[in-house]
Write an enzyme that holds these catalytic residues in place. Structure first.
Site, PDB file in Angstrom:
ATOM      1  N   ASP A 173      11.473  -1.955 -30.005  1.00 18.38           N
ATOM      2  CA  ASP A 173      11.282  -0.577 -29.507  1.00 18.38           C
ATOM      3  C   ASP A 173      12.706  -0.528 -28.716  1.00 18.38           C
ATOM      4  O   ASP A 173      13.302   0.680 -28.433  1.00 18.38           O
ATOM      5  CB  ASP A 173      10.410  -0.049 -28.682  1.00 18.38           C
ATOM      6  CG  ASP A 173       9.140   0.350 -29.445  1.00 18.38           C
ATOM      7  OD1 ASP A 173       9.329   0.400 -30.707  1.00 18.38           O
ATOM      8  OD2 ASP A 173       8.005   0.515 -28.897  1.00 18.38           O
ATOM      9  N   ARG A 218      15.279   3.557 -37.555  1.00 17.43           N
ATOM     10  CA  ARG A 218      16.084   3.457 -36.190  1.00 17.43           C
ATOM     11  C   ARG A 218      17.351   2.891 -36.372  1.00 17.43           C
ATOM     12  O   ARG A 218      18.469   3.076 -35.812  1.00 17.43           O
ATOM     13  CB  ARG A 218      15.402   2.990 -35.045  1.00 17.43           C
ATOM     14  CG  ARG A 218      14.307   4.149 -34.563  1.00 17.43           C
ATOM     15  CD  ARG A 218      13.453   3.286 -33.424  1.00 17.43           C
ATOM     16  NE  ARG A 218      12.702   4.585 -32.872  1.00 17.43           N
ATOM     17  CZ  ARG A 218      11.396   4.040 -32.042  1.00 17.43           C
ATOM     18  NH1 ARG A 218      11.027   2.710 -31.904  1.00 17.43           N
ATOM     19  NH2 ARG A 218      10.678   4.975 -31.764  1.00 17.43           N
TER      20      ARG A 218
END
Length: 412
Positions: A300, A331
């Site tokens: 993350d 991402r």
């Protein structure tokens, strides 16, 4: 950014959702202190309410009261809309199988695109009826779970956490083998909850093999949620790139959250940090160092570490984080594309990013991709590079509703 500033970090999303689940399946009355009230936790709470759990937030106490004494009582087939909450979905899935009723999981466009096939197969192997959409939501599950042996590759640690929680309620004992496991520190959070509940289990030091005795239960109680290191990472990097000192309150050194390791990465990049009785103090360096960082256990953090890397004096490589491609968005690709728009010299790997130094950064219109961590990372970048416009910032509310108000306080 002002020097020697102080802000309070909100409660951990990971801990808040686990607290809600433990309290809801304890079949009693519990209190959760300092929970994170965000879109993800609200989505999880609303789903639990559909299972006849009474959940009330008392703002003046910053506490949630949970009464699960009538869990799933009188329920038949239930449809749970999990919104954007992957954590809530994966961790609730197996617990829902213990109820003996059909429970259908749906979510928003992003959640419906995230793979759940390996976990669905694991629950079939453990005796549940599972119907999914070719490895994706919508998914319907009905137990009970019988226990037994199961093998699963966990490209998301939430798969293993889901099985560990659900196995507590299986009629028989459960053995779980993980030939592949990413994000191991997040499993530590789940294990800390099993420990607090005195659950009978064993797990190997590498977490690849575990055993949970069946026929157990959770107990109601009072649960405390500490500050969220994932949320704090954005402000750690804010201090780094501005060369300022920042104190973040509410963070607990002894909390098992894996994103604490962001501090160690930033230390290698030149930052100084220290734990205090009430939080963490971090000081940015005069010169930010480059380096090569394996961030498999802190996926993350990829977006905000990519932003930090833009200001390093030498090349930065962020690698072994292929699972970042199956989060709210891809991402790795998203950060490469958005940072290129502001002039970054950035290259995409199968499992990460390489950021070259000394790029001439400039303003541009960028997209947060409806991904809270990308939005917040780009917002931190905007404090250093003038003229950055982010298309939509509301999705930061998924995990950090007061992010922009805190950022505003520091920049006033």
């Amino acid at each position: 950014m002002r020097d020697n500033s102080c802000i309070t970090i909100p409660g951990s999303k990971s801990q808040s959702i686990r607290a809600l689940l433990v309290a809801s399946f304890a079949r009693g009355k519990s209190k959760i202190i300092n929970p994170l009230i965000s879109q993800d936790t609200i989505s999880t709470a609303n789903a639990l309410r559909k299972l006849n759990v009474k959940i009330d937030y008392v703002e003046k106490e910053n506490a949630i009261y949970v009464d699960s004494s009538r869990l799933a009582e009188g329920s038949e087939e239930i449809v749970l809309d999990m919104g954007n909450s992957g954590t809530g979905t994966y961790l609730l899935l197996g617990l829902a199988a213990s109820l003996g009723i059909e429970v259908k999981f749906i979510g928003d466009e992003s959640l419906m695109s995230r793979p759940i096939g390996p976990l669905a197969k694991a629950y079939r192997d453990l005796g549940a009826y599972v119907e999914d959409n070719e490895g994706y939501l919508p998914l319907t599950i009905k137990g009970p779970l019988e226990g037994g042996k199961v093998s699963i590759e966990c490209k998301s640690s939430q798969y293993l956490s889901s099985l560990l929680l659900a196995a507590v309620f299986s009629s028989g004992d459960t053995e779980i083998n993980c030939p592949l496991l990413y994000e191991k520190p997040y499993v530590s959070i789940t294990l800390s909850w099993l420990d607090s509940q005195n659950i009978d289990y064993t797990i190997s030091h590498d977490y690849l093999n575990s055993y949970v005795k069946g026929g157990q239960h959770f107990a109601a109680g009072t649960f405390h949620v500490s500050g969220d290191f994932s949320s704090a990472s954005f402000f750690f990097v804010l201090a780094l790139i501005h060369g300022k000192t920042l104190k973040l309150l509410g963070l607990d050194k002894n909390d098992p959250q894996g994103d604490k390791r962001v501090l160690d990465v930033l230390k290698e990049m030149g930052a100084e940090y220290a734990y205090t009785q009430d939080g963490v103090t971090i000081k940015g360096p005069e010169v930010i160092k480059g380096g090569s960082f394996d961030i498999n256990d802190i996926p993350d953090a990829l977006p905000i570490l990519a932003v930090a890397s833009l200001f390093a004096e030498s090349e930065v490589k962020l690698y072994n984080v292929a699972q970042a491609r199956i989060k709210e968005t891809d991402r790795i690709k998203a950060m490469r594309e958005e940072l290129e728009k502001v002039g970054a010299h950035i290259y995409e790997l199968d499992d990460g990013l390489i950021i070259k130094p000394k790029a001439k950064l400039h303003g541009a219109k960028v997209s947060g991709r409806k991904d809270h961590r990308i939005i917040m990372a780009l917002s931190i970048l905007a404090t250093k590079v003038d003229g950055i416009e982010i298309d939509d910032t509301k999705y930061a509310d998924v995990t950090f509703p007061n992010f922009f108000s805190l950022l505003g306080e520091l920049n006033d």
